[in-house]
Every structure is written in C-alpha cells, then in structure tokens.
Design an enzyme around this catalytic site. Sequence first.
Site, PDB file in Angstrom:
ATOM      1  N   GLU A 148       2.541  47.419  16.899  1.00  0.00           N
ATOM      2  CA  GLU A 148       1.499  47.340  15.885  1.00  0.00           C
ATOM      3  C   GLU A 148       0.116  47.436  16.534  1.00  0.00           C
ATOM      4  O   GLU A 148      -0.098  46.951  17.646  1.00  0.00           O
ATOM      5  CB  GLU A 148       1.637  46.040  15.088  1.00  0.00           C
ATOM      6  N   CYS A 161       3.473  32.064  18.249  1.00  0.00           N
ATOM      7  CA  CYS A 161       3.128  33.493  18.204  1.00  0.00           C
ATOM      8  C   CYS A 161       4.336  34.335  17.775  1.00  0.00           C
ATOM      9  O   CYS A 161       5.410  34.241  18.374  1.00  0.00           O
ATOM     10  CB  CYS A 161       2.634  33.935  19.578  1.00  0.00           C
ATOM     11  N   CYS A 185      -7.496  46.579  17.871  1.00  0.00           N
ATOM     12  CA  CYS A 185      -6.708  45.569  18.573  1.00  0.00           C
ATOM     13  C   CYS A 185      -5.413  46.252  18.989  1.00  0.00           C
ATOM     14  O   CYS A 185      -4.614  46.638  18.136  1.00  0.00           O
ATOM     15  CB  CYS A 185      -6.445  44.384  17.644  1.00  0.00           C
ATOM     16  N   ASN A 228      -2.651  30.924  12.549  1.00  0.00           N
ATOM     17  CA  ASN A 228      -2.153  31.837  11.525  1.00  0.00           C
ATOM     18  C   ASN A 228      -0.666  31.588  11.342  1.00  0.00           C
ATOM     19  O   ASN A 228       0.037  31.284  12.305  1.00  0.00           O
ATOM     20  CB  ASN A 228      -2.390  33.296  11.965  1.00  0.00           C
ATOM     21  N   GLY A 264       2.010  41.552  23.170  1.00  0.00           N
ATOM     22  CA  GLY A 264       2.240  41.583  24.607  1.00  0.00           C
ATOM     23  C   GLY A 264       1.212  40.845  25.431  1.00  0.00           C
ATOM     24  O   GLY A 264       0.142  40.464  24.951  1.00  0.00           O
ATOM     25  N   SER A 272      -6.296  32.251  27.075  1.00  0.00           N
ATOM     26  CA  SER A 272      -5.732  31.429  26.005  1.00  0.00           C
ATOM     27  C   SER A 272      -5.438  30.042  26.561  1.00  0.00           C
ATOM     28  O   SER A 272      -4.502  29.866  27.331  1.00  0.00           O
ATOM     29  CB  SER A 272      -4.448  32.081  25.488  1.00  0.00           C
ATOM     30  N   LEU A 273      -6.243  29.082  26.154  1.00  0.00           N
ATOM     31  CA  LEU A 273      -6.143  27.738  26.724  1.00  0.00           C
ATOM     32  C   LEU A 273      -5.313  26.814  25.825  1.00  0.00           C
ATOM     33  O   LEU A 273      -4.291  26.271  26.245  1.00  0.00           O
ATOM     34  CB  LEU A 273      -7.568  27.197  26.889  1.00  0.00           C
ATOM     35  N   HIS A 274      -5.763  26.599  24.616  1.00  0.00           N
ATOM     36  CA  HIS A 274      -5.048  25.844  23.559  1.00  0.00           C
ATOM     37  C   HIS A 274      -4.877  24.349  23.821  1.00  0.00           C
ATOM     38  O   HIS A 274      -4.612  23.592  22.882  1.00  0.00           O
ATOM     39  CB  HIS A 274      -3.668  26.431  23.258  1.00  0.00           C
ATOM     40  N   CYS A 282      -4.398  37.128  14.567  1.00  0.00           N
ATOM     41  CA  CYS A 282      -3.964  36.785  15.927  1.00  0.00           C
ATOM     42  C   CYS A 282      -2.572  36.176  15.890  1.00  0.00           C
ATOM     43  O   CYS A 282      -2.306  35.258  15.118  1.00  0.00           O
ATOM     44  CB  CYS A 282      -4.901  35.744  16.523  1.00  0.00           C
ATOM     45  N   CYS A 342       5.070  31.932  23.669  1.00  0.00           N
ATOM     46  CA  CYS A 342       4.214  30.897  23.070  1.00  0.00           C
ATOM     47  C   CYS A 342       4.796  30.540  21.699  1.00  0.00           C
ATOM     48  O   CYS A 342       5.133  31.427  20.914  1.00  0.00           O
ATOM     49  CB  CYS A 342       2.777  31.403  22.935  1.00  0.00           C
ATOM     50  N   CYS A 365       6.971  40.341  23.765  1.00  0.00           N
ATOM     51  CA  CYS A 365       6.291  39.603  24.839  1.00  0.00           C
ATOM     52  C   CYS A 365       7.269  38.612  25.449  1.00  0.00           C
ATOM     53  O   CYS A 365       8.072  37.994  24.744  1.00  0.00           O
ATOM     54  CB  CYS A 365       5.073  38.861  24.292  1.00  0.00           C
TER      55      CYS A 365
HETATM   56  N1  SAH Z   1      -0.978  37.776  25.156  1.00  0.00           N
HETATM   57  C1  SAH Z   1      -2.365  37.566  25.106  1.00  0.00           C
HETATM   58  C2  SAH Z   1      -3.068  38.313  24.005  1.00  0.00           C
HETATM   59  C3  SAH Z   1      -2.440  38.346  22.632  1.00  0.00           C
HETATM   60  S1  SAH Z   1      -2.641  37.065  21.500  1.00  0.00           S
HETATM   61  C4  SAH Z   1      -2.690  36.083  24.995  1.00  0.00           C
HETATM   62  O1  SAH Z   1      -1.802  35.316  24.703  1.00  0.00           O
HETATM   63  O2  SAH Z   1      -3.833  35.738  25.255  1.00  0.00           O
HETATM   64  C5  SAH Z   1      -4.358  36.868  21.136  1.00  0.00           C
HETATM   65  C6  SAH Z   1      -4.699  35.405  20.836  1.00  0.00           C
HETATM   66  O3  SAH Z   1      -4.051  34.928  19.647  1.00  0.00           O
HETATM   67  C7  SAH Z   1      -4.251  34.457  21.957  1.00  0.00           C
HETATM   68  O4  SAH Z   1      -5.277  33.550  22.261  1.00  0.00           O
HETATM   69  C8  SAH Z   1      -3.084  33.739  21.322  1.00  0.00           C
HETATM   70  O5  SAH Z   1      -2.819  32.506  21.891  1.00  0.00           O
HETATM   71  C9  SAH Z   1      -3.530  33.634  19.879  1.00  0.00           C
HETATM   72  N2  SAH Z   1      -2.437  33.359  18.945  1.00  0.00           N
HETATM   73  C10 SAH Z   1      -1.130  33.600  19.091  1.00  0.00           C
HETATM   74  N3  SAH Z   1      -0.448  33.206  17.996  1.00  0.00           N
HETATM   75  C11 SAH Z   1      -1.354  32.711  17.123  1.00  0.00           C
HETATM   76  C12 SAH Z   1      -1.277  32.179  15.806  1.00  0.00           C
HETATM   77  N4  SAH Z   1      -0.123  32.081  15.155  1.00  0.00           N
HETATM   78  N5  SAH Z   1      -2.418  31.772  15.201  1.00  0.00           N
HETATM   79  C13 SAH Z   1      -3.610  31.884  15.844  1.00  0.00           C
HETATM   80  N6  SAH Z   1      -3.750  32.395  17.074  1.00  0.00           N
HETATM   81  C14 SAH Z   1      -2.630  32.809  17.723  1.00  0.00           C
HETATM   82 FE1  SF4 Z   2       2.701  36.692  24.361  1.00  0.00          FE
HETATM   83 FE2  SF4 Z   2       0.124  36.183  23.884  1.00  0.00          FE
HETATM   84 FE3  SF4 Z   2       1.957  35.825  21.961  1.00  0.00          FE
HETATM   85 FE4  SF4 Z   2       1.875  34.176  24.060  1.00  0.00          FE
HETATM   86  S1  SF4 Z   2       0.278  34.440  22.481  1.00  0.00           S
HETATM   87  S2  SF4 Z   2       3.722  35.086  23.200  1.00  0.00           S
HETATM   88  S3  SF4 Z   2       1.330  35.583  25.692  1.00  0.00           S
HETATM   89  S4  SF4 Z   2       1.394  37.746  22.895  1.00  0.00           S
END
Ligand code: SAH
Ligand code: SF4
Length: 368
Positions: free
Chosen positions: A97, A124, A110, A318, A187, A242-244, A362, A121, A117
């Site tokens: 996508e 995600c 994007c 999200n 990814g 991506s810290l979280h 995201c 996480c 991936c």
């Molecule tokens: N793999 C990379 C880039 C893709 S995700 C990464 O993880 O950084 C882009 C951003 O969206 C990242 O910061 C990720 O943690 C965040 N993300 C993933 N799932 C999400 C969700 N369900 N709601 C909000 N942000 C999310």
């Molecule tokens: Fe992969 Fe980024 Fe999604 Fe984590 S947030 S599973 S690294 S795409």
Amino acid sequence: MPAAPTDLYCLTREELRLLFARWGFSPIHTARLWGYLYLALADSFSAEAMPELPEKVRAKLAAETRLAALPVALATDSADGFTRKFLLTLPDGERIETVLMRFTGRVTACVSSQVGCAMGCVFCATGQMGYTRHLTPGEIVAQAVHVARQLRIVAGGTDHGLKQKPGPATPAITIPRLRNIVLMGMGEPLHNYDAVMQAIEILRDPNGLALGAERITLSTVGVVPGILRLAAEKRACHLAVSLHAATQDERAALVPAAKKWSLDELMAACRTYSETTGRRIFYEWTLIEGQNDSATHARAVGELLRGLPAQVNLIPLNPTAGYGGTPTRSDAAKRFQKILAEEFNLPSTVRQRRGIDIAAGCGQLAIA
Ligand code: SAH
Ligand code: SF4
C-alpha cells in the site's frame, strides 16, 4: 536462461550512464531518458513516450530493461478529501500500500519499504501480518513515480478526487507536485537498508524527482546499527524514531525489537546521529489511553530527550484488527504536549487523524 531484464527504476543516473556507455550510447541519451523517466513520467519505451530517443536505443531498452509497473489493484479515497490509498501489485504478485496525502498544498507520498514487516509492534497492522519480503529500490521508486503520475492527472483536471484545503494563501488552481516522501508505509526501512538508500539516491536526483534531504523522512522502529550507519554515511534524509515509551520494559511490551536493541543503545545511537549530522530527530509516540499518555509518561520522555535536538510527534492510536487499545483523547494529548513544552522546552505536534476511514493512517497499512 536469458538474464532478467534490468529494472530502470533501480538505477541511479550514474549507473544508467555506465549502462549506456557499455551499450555504446551517448550520455545525451542518458540525460534524455532520465527526463522521460522522472520528469515526463513515461510508462513505455514507445516513440510517442520518448520522442527524442532514437529507435535503436528504445529497442535496446525494450529488449533488456523494464519499468516496474505497479498496477493499481484498488484505490480508495478518504471522506476527508485529502487522502487516497493505493493497493499496488508488484511484479511477483505481492501487494503493498502507498498513500497520497494532500494537506494545505503539501503533497506527500507515504511509501512502503517491505511487504509486511518483521518487527511485530503490537499495535501495527503491518506488524500483525508478518514479513514476506524486502522491496527492491525500483519498487520503492516506482511508488513515488506512481503518486507523481496521479498528481498530474489531478492537475490535468480529469480527476477531482482530491481537493485543496481552502485557506487564504491557497490559490484557486494549483499544479500539484510531489513534494515530500515519508518512508512510513509498510515495513521497517532500516531492515532493508541498501535498497532504501539506493531508492533515496534516485528520488533525490536534482534532474529528476528532486526530493532532496529536506523532503524525505525515514521512520525507524529503532534499528540501532542502521541509525549508526545513516550517521556514518551522512545520508540525506530526516530521521524519525518510534519511541512510544521511555523505559525499557514499557517499550519492549509494545515494540518487540526493543529486546534486540535496548532503549539505552537506541538513545546512544540517536545521540551519535544528531552529533554527527547536526540534525534534529523526530521521536514518534503513539498515544494509547491509560498506557503511555499520563503526566508521568510525559515527564519521562522529557527527561529521556533532555539535551537532545528533538521534536516529538504524538500519534493518537489508530485502530487495527489485532490490538484492542484506545486512542488518547485530545485533552489528554494537549496536557502531554503542555508538559513537554513548559517543563522541558520540547516542541511537539499531534498528528492529524486523516484517512482513518480507509485504513490509511499510521500503522493501518496491511493486505487483507
Ligand atoms: N517501520 C517504521 C515506519 C512505519 S510506521 C516505524 O515503525 O517507525 C510509522 C509510525 O506509525 C511509527 O511511529 C509507528 O510506530 C506508528 N504506528 C504503528 N501502528 C500505529 C497505530 N495503530 N496507531 C498509530 N500509530 C501507529
Ligand atoms: Fe514494522 Fe513499523 Fe509496524 Fe513496527 S510500527 S511493525 S516496525 S511497520
């Protein structure tokens, strides 16, 4: 068995020049072809698409190369009017996508770097689907070319699917151009380092799409060796991490990759990156109600980033099928921001929720 055709979108301009030199073609033809590929956005080697290339050059290209076309399996528009998501088919039938976002005149693509991936996480959708394969540089570049072509269609007036956000500085008619790339699709870009860096070289070429360092943002889950390599090679892009969470245990519960690359190692790598490149890092923080959005969490991230050139991007969670958390409400997000600003002088933004209705936000990208 004949060699597989070369995907032209995989080649930098210099590599194309060398290929043409091997074939005995003039560098003038390289320059022309580059313009056809990235300015005219040609999709074939026909005389119509490439009128200034001699027949023998076009015939050689048709015989030995290809343009990785990514047919659209599905295009979906968000009710917000600013977001369009494409499900694209790769040459081997896998799907990815890509999202086109058009807010206040800034056009951003994007793009994905992998099919699925491997990082897993928990919140995600891409992580939930698992890892299939890396994308080639050409498949990354072709996503940008696809979006640039779409914009041309919009500019040509044949498609009004995406509207311009009204505002005093917005002219009535704009010629949209692809201005920004975020490597935030499906990814983990630093897991596919070489292909992503090759794609960035091609995207930033000033005679082509000209998406320079200020226009490309790469987001990583925190692949420490990749961050150090980006720093050592002084790669031309913005970095988002991506810290979280601001403690190792809390982070590892959300981001399994943290078990491999600890928070301490990650922060050391970020420090090295900023010192070496002079660049500020964007730290992403997916806000999950009751999990990482309290005043204590805000103070912990403030402490963690103290003294670093940083901006925090807060992303209210999200929805995805595999995770039950709730997004932080906007008043709590504002309180989080206020603490960062007032107590730590740390700038932050709350990412606008766009394209959620079409699962283009995201972390929502996945192939059903
Ligand atoms: N793999 C990379 C880039 C893709 S995700 C990464 O993880 O950084 C882009 C951003 O969206 C990242 O910061 C990720 O943690 C965040 N993300 C993933 N799932 C999400 C969700 N369900 N709601 C909000 N942000 C999310
Ligand atoms: Fe992969 Fe980024 Fe999604 Fe984590 S947030 S599973 S690294 S795409």
